[in-house]
Design a protein around this motif. Structure first.
Motif, short mmCIF file in Angstrom:
data_model
loop_
_atom_site.label_atom_id
_atom_site.label_comp_id
_atom_site.label_asym_id
_atom_site.label_seq_id
_atom_site.Cartn_x
_atom_site.Cartn_y
_atom_site.Cartn_z
N UNK A 96 0.84 -1.21 0.00
CA UNK A 96 0.00 0.00 0.00
C UNK A 96 0.87 1.25 0.00
N UNK A 97 2.00 1.21 0.70
CA UNK A 97 2.92 2.34 0.72
C UNK A 97 3.49 2.60 -0.68
N UNK A 98 3.84 1.51 -1.37
CA UNK A 98 4.35 1.65 -2.74
C UNK A 98 3.29 2.25 -3.66
N UNK A 99 2.06 1.77 -3.50
CA UNK A 99 0.97 2.29 -4.34
C UNK A 99 0.75 3.77 -4.06
N UNK A 100 0.77 4.12 -2.78
CA UNK A 100 0.60 5.54 -2.43
C UNK A 100 1.75 6.39 -2.98
N UNK A 101 2.98 5.86 -2.90
CA UNK A 101 4.13 6.59 -3.44
C UNK A 101 3.98 6.79 -4.95
N UNK A 102 3.53 5.74 -5.66
CA UNK A 102 3.31 5.87 -7.11
C UNK A 102 2.27 6.93 -7.40
N UNK A 103 1.19 6.88 -6.61
CA UNK A 103 0.14 7.89 -6.81
C UNK A 103 0.68 9.29 -6.58
N UNK A 104 1.48 9.41 -5.48
CA UNK A 104 2.04 10.73 -5.17
C UNK A 104 2.99 11.18 -6.29
N UNK A 105 3.81 10.26 -6.81
CA UNK A 105 4.71 10.62 -7.93
C UNK A 105 3.91 11.04 -9.15
N UNK A 106 2.88 10.28 -9.42
CA UNK A 106 2.04 10.60 -10.58
C UNK A 106 1.39 11.98 -10.40
N UNK A 107 0.87 12.21 -9.20
CA UNK A 107 0.25 13.52 -8.92
C UNK A 107 1.28 14.65 -9.01
N UNK A 108 2.47 14.38 -8.49
CA UNK A 108 3.54 15.39 -8.55
C UNK A 108 3.92 15.70 -9.99
N UNK A 109 4.05 14.64 -10.80
CA UNK A 109 4.36 14.82 -12.22
C UNK A 109 3.23 15.59 -12.90
N UNK A 110 2.04 15.24 -12.58
CA UNK A 110 0.88 15.93 -13.15
C UNK A 110 0.87 17.41 -12.71
#
Length: 193
Positions: free
Chosen positions: A152-166
């Motif tokens: 879940x931490x990895x998924x949240x990190x991916x989401x955060x990276x994606x949001x940051x990139x966005x």
């Protein structure tokens, strides 16, 4: 009888020695002779051949009454001795039965105690096995929980990276007034690949 005669009259070669059965009704003679040799006989009775014919009938009658009385006394003593022996045998049998019952009771108690000890040992083994199983199960659950948390931490990190990139890309957005100009430039400057 006729069957045994018939079997014995047959030709000897027709009879197999292992099939011949002795047809005898007498007891084993060796045992009988041994019993006769070791048997202890009672002393001769003083009643046998003790009667002497008296001269007058009254004397004969009184002697006969005396003999009968003595015989009755002796028979009474013999009966008492027999009854005493029977009672002794009965008491001995009762003692033996009681001893046998006591040994059976002790054996049953020992067997029950052994079974109870075996049950306790098995229960203890079962408890140890259940504790080990619970410990293994808890380790597996802890491992799964840790895996789930990292996932879940990895998924949240991916989401955060994606949001940051966005977010970074959205900061480069063009305003609406400049949008039409950019669209015209892209249409005019066609890049051939």
């Amino acid at each position: 009888m006729s069957l045994s005669r018939h079997l014995l009259r047959r030709r000897p070669q027709a009879l197999n020695p292992c099939h011949i059965r002795q047809f005898s009704t007498t007891a084993n003679t060796a045992h009988h002779k041994d019993h006769q040799r070791t048997h202890e006989f009672l002393p001769p009775s003083n009643y046998l051949n003790s009667w002497e014919t008296p001269r007058n009938p009254k004397e004969a009658e009184s002697r006969l009454a005396l003999l009968r009385r003595e015989y009755a006394k002796q028979m009474k003593a013999v009966r008492k001795e027999y009854i005493r022996e029977m009672e002794l045998q009965k008491l001995e049998k009762l003692k033996m039965d009681e001893a046998r019952r006591e040994t059976l009771r002790i054996a049953n108690e020992e067997r029950k105690a052994a079974k109870a000890a075996e049950k306790k040992a098995k229960a203890k083994e079962r408890e140890i096995a259940e504790a080990e199983f619970r410990k293994t199960l808890m380790k597996e659950r802890a491992g799964k929980l840790e895996y789930w948390r990292t996932r879940t931490k990895q998924i949240e990190e991916k989401k955060m990276k994606k949001n940051e990139l966005l977010r970074r890309q959205s900061s480069e957005w063009i305003d609406e007034s400049a949008l039409e100009k950019k669209i015209m430039e892209v249409m005019v400057d066609v890049v051939h690949l």
